[in-house]
Design a protein around this motif. Structure first.
Motif, PDB file in Angstrom:
ATOM      1  N   UNK A 163       5.453   0.183  -7.856  1.00  0.00           N
ATOM      2  CA  UNK A 163       4.187   0.880  -8.070  1.00  0.00           C
ATOM      3  C   UNK A 163       4.271   2.341  -7.649  1.00  0.00           C
ATOM      4  N   UNK A 164       5.068   2.667  -6.633  1.00  0.00           N
ATOM      5  CA  UNK A 164       5.194   4.057  -6.215  1.00  0.00           C
ATOM      6  C   UNK A 164       5.878   4.884  -7.308  1.00  0.00           C
ATOM      7  N   UNK A 165       6.902   4.289  -7.951  1.00  0.00           N
ATOM      8  CA  UNK A 165       7.573   4.974  -9.057  1.00  0.00           C
ATOM      9  C   UNK A 165       6.603   5.132 -10.223  1.00  0.00           C
ATOM     10  N   UNK A 183       5.411   8.657 -11.962  1.00  0.00           N
ATOM     11  CA  UNK A 183       5.540   8.932 -13.387  1.00  0.00           C
ATOM     12  C   UNK A 183       4.179   9.280 -13.994  1.00  0.00           C
ATOM     13  N   UNK A 184       3.142   8.537 -13.582  1.00  0.00           N
ATOM     14  CA  UNK A 184       1.815   8.794 -14.114  1.00  0.00           C
ATOM     15  C   UNK A 184       1.318  10.168 -13.668  1.00  0.00           C
ATOM     16  N   UNK A 185       1.702  10.577 -12.462  1.00  0.00           N
ATOM     17  CA  UNK A 185       1.344  11.913 -11.991  1.00  0.00           C
ATOM     18  C   UNK A 185       1.871  12.971 -12.948  1.00  0.00           C
ATOM     19  N   UNK A 230       7.533  -5.748  -6.680  1.00  0.00           N
ATOM     20  CA  UNK A 230       6.155  -5.815  -6.200  1.00  0.00           C
ATOM     21  C   UNK A 230       5.122  -5.693  -7.297  1.00  0.00           C
ATOM     22  N   UNK A 231       5.480  -6.094  -8.522  1.00  0.00           N
ATOM     23  CA  UNK A 231       4.589  -5.985  -9.680  1.00  0.00           C
ATOM     24  C   UNK A 231       4.160  -7.374 -10.130  1.00  0.00           C
ATOM     25  N   UNK A 232       2.861  -7.586 -10.422  1.00  0.00           N
ATOM     26  CA  UNK A 232       2.422  -8.872 -10.980  1.00  0.00           C
ATOM     27  C   UNK A 232       2.902  -9.013 -12.416  1.00  0.00           C
ATOM     28  N   UNK A 292       0.860  -1.189   0.000  1.00  0.00           N
ATOM     29  CA  UNK A 292       0.000   0.000   0.000  1.00  0.00           C
ATOM     30  C   UNK A 292       0.898   1.240   0.000  1.00  0.00           C
ATOM     31  N   UNK A 293       1.355   1.616  -1.184  1.00  0.00           N
ATOM     32  CA  UNK A 293       2.313   2.719  -1.295  1.00  0.00           C
ATOM     33  C   UNK A 293       1.816   3.873  -2.155  1.00  0.00           C
ATOM     34  N   UNK A 294       0.595   3.787  -2.697  1.00  0.00           N
ATOM     35  CA  UNK A 294       0.072   4.888  -3.505  1.00  0.00           C
ATOM     36  C   UNK A 294      -0.578   5.935  -2.612  1.00  0.00           C
ATOM     37  N   UNK A 295      -0.289   7.197  -2.900  1.00  0.00           N
ATOM     38  CA  UNK A 295      -0.877   8.296  -2.139  1.00  0.00           C
ATOM     39  C   UNK A 295      -2.150   8.789  -2.823  1.00  0.00           C
ATOM     40  N   UNK A 296      -2.866   9.706  -2.150  1.00  0.00           N
ATOM     41  CA  UNK A 296      -4.068  10.295  -2.738  1.00  0.00           C
ATOM     42  C   UNK A 296      -3.738  10.979  -4.054  1.00  0.00           C
TER      43      UNK A 296
END
Length: 465
Positions: free
Chosen positions: A141-143, A147-149, A329-331, A8-12
């Motif tokens: 996923x945090x990276x 990047x998506x941000x 941590x990626x499927x 659980x590493x994604x922020x708002x």
């Protein structure tokens, strides 16, 4: 590899922009020219109506995600509150939808590159896009979220700049390409505001719904969000409104700058508007932005599809190997499957390069409607169960339930009927029927008994604010 659960590493900030990145892409920057040709300026009405339906879906999904912040999101909710079979159907259909939309984005990206390299075959750029996006999705996923941000921020800044700059031109009355800008352009050309009547608005809904498809990706982030009980409601309340604002406000400004009859089919209206400024560099800059938008949407789509397959595997609706995670941590297996499917889409592009976008947009609309309907049915089932058992509320209830669910479901049925009136839509219905038949056979043949049991989901309760 590791078999640990998703972190659980994604922020708002991340989850807001992942959902925005999925929904603000090809549908706005490329497909909007098709909707304008179908309905004229009255396409704004179609975006408002479809936007309201999208918001209803997101509120339903948000309430379930707050109560059950799990990977796989609505596929698991549908299995729990409707039936495991519909959950299986929903999860794989959403994955199918995301892959089909990725093909549309890939096709659009090839078209954008054609502006700079007209002699280079489009498939070359498609291969490059597949390699880039799959590489990004193998990062932590945090990276990926970061990047998506930034990818999405480029799109948002461009849209705001177009709205602000366009309004300045309209207020000052600066001629654009020989046309005087202003609200009169919404009414003065080739039949007025609704040149094709109500029928034109109705017929544009197919691609309009495709444009909003992917907004439900926000539900996928619940399994990797640090504080879903707080982050999900905030994101749900802002993301649909922002998307609706961006679509309606942007297209309204474009339609006031130049007559809708000047917006050609098969080309980005953003590029057309900036080209009419008479500054070649402006058109190139916007072409870069819309290229970034297509790649950003592909990026978010690959994330959503891979997390859906991970959740399906947790429900025993997909091979167990789908839950194996890389060191980041990626499927990794689901990401590889998305890459393989986009290669198949590349083959379709070589066969029907001119028709591919409209065909995949129609197929994606069918898949979007099925996914949204499943979300609404699952939400209705959850609320009925909560009322029957006297369980406490989520603190983030759907407004005007159950009527919101009922009206939104009626709209979904209406869109399916609309698809039957266009050639690409009929193709989508045939493909959809074959897809459902194949999934039904797969469920009967391959899903073991443990996958036919309603799952017990992690439950959290958010106190009313």
């Amino acid at each position: 590899m590791s078999s640990d659960r998703l972190g659980r590493t994604l922020s708002l900030r991340h989850i807001r922009f992942i959902a925005l990145g999925t929904a603000i892409g090809t549908g706005l920057f490329y497909g909007s020219s098709e909707t304008i040709q179908a309905a004229g300026p009255a396409v704004l009405v179609a975006y408002l109506v479809a936007g309201c339906a999208a918001y209803a879906v997101m509120r339903a999904l948000g309430e379930m995600a707050v109560r059950h912040p799990v990977a796989g999101s609505f596929a698991q909710y549908t299995s729990r509150y409707v039936s495991p079979f519909l959950g299986f159907l929903t999860g794989w259909t959403f994955t199918f939808e995301m892959i089909v939309v990725a093909v549309a984005d890939m096709t659009a990206a090839a078209g954008y590159m054609g502006m700079w390299y007209p002699d280079t075959p489009g498939w070359v750029w498609m291969v490059a896009a597949i390699a880039l996006i799959c590489g990004l999705n193998l990062l932590r996923v945090k990276v990926f979220g970061e990047l998506e941000f930034w990818f999405t921020l480029i799109k948002i800044v461009t849209i705001i700049a177009l709205i602000a700059g366009g309004l300045v031109l309209i207020v000052l009355g600066v001629s654009l390409g020989g046309f005087d800008p202003g609200p009169h352009n919404l009414f003065d050309h080739a039949g007025g505001f609704a040149p094709f009547g109500v029928w034109g608005i109705v017929m544009s809904l197919g691609i309009v719904v495709f444009s909003f498809g992917g907004i439900e990706t926000l539900g996928m982030t619940a399994g990797e969000t640090a504080d879903p009980a707080r982050a999900i409601p905030k994101a749900v309340n802002t993301v649909p409104v922002r998307i609706l604002l961006f679509y309606v406000a942007t297209l309204a400004v474009i339609l006031m700058l130049i007559p809708w009859t000047e917006i050609g089919s098969g080309e980005s209206p953003f590029v057309q508007v900036f080209a009419k400024l008479g500054v070649p560099a402006a058109a190139h800059i916007i072409n870069f932005v819309v290229l970034t938008a297509a790649l950003s949407a592909m990026n978010s789509i690959t994330y959503a599809a891979s997390r859906t397959m991970y959740g399906l595997a947790e429900q025993h609706h997909a091979p167990a190997v789908f839950t194996r995670l890389s060191r980041s941590g990626v499927p990794i297996v689901p990401v590889a499957i998305v890459a393989g499917c986009t290669v198949v889409g590349l083959g379709a592009y070589l066969l029907i390069p001119d028709q591919l976008f409209l065909v995949v947009a129609s197929i994606a609309t069918f898949a979007t409607v099925l996914t949204w309907a499943s979300i609404l049915l699952a939400h209705h089932g959850m609320r009925r169960e909560m009322a029957r058992t006297g369980e406490p509320g989520t603190g983030f209830p759907m407004p005007l339930w159950p009527w919101t669910d009922v009206v939104a479901l009626a709209f979904m049925a209406f869109v399916v009927v609309i698809l039957a009136f266009t050639e690409s839509g009929r193709t989508a219905l045939v493909v959809g029927a074959i897809w459902i038949a194949l999934l039904s056979a797969a469920y009967a043949l391959f899903v073991r008994p443990e996958g036919r049991v309603r799952p017990q989901l992690e439950t959290r309760v958010l106190e009313p604010r």
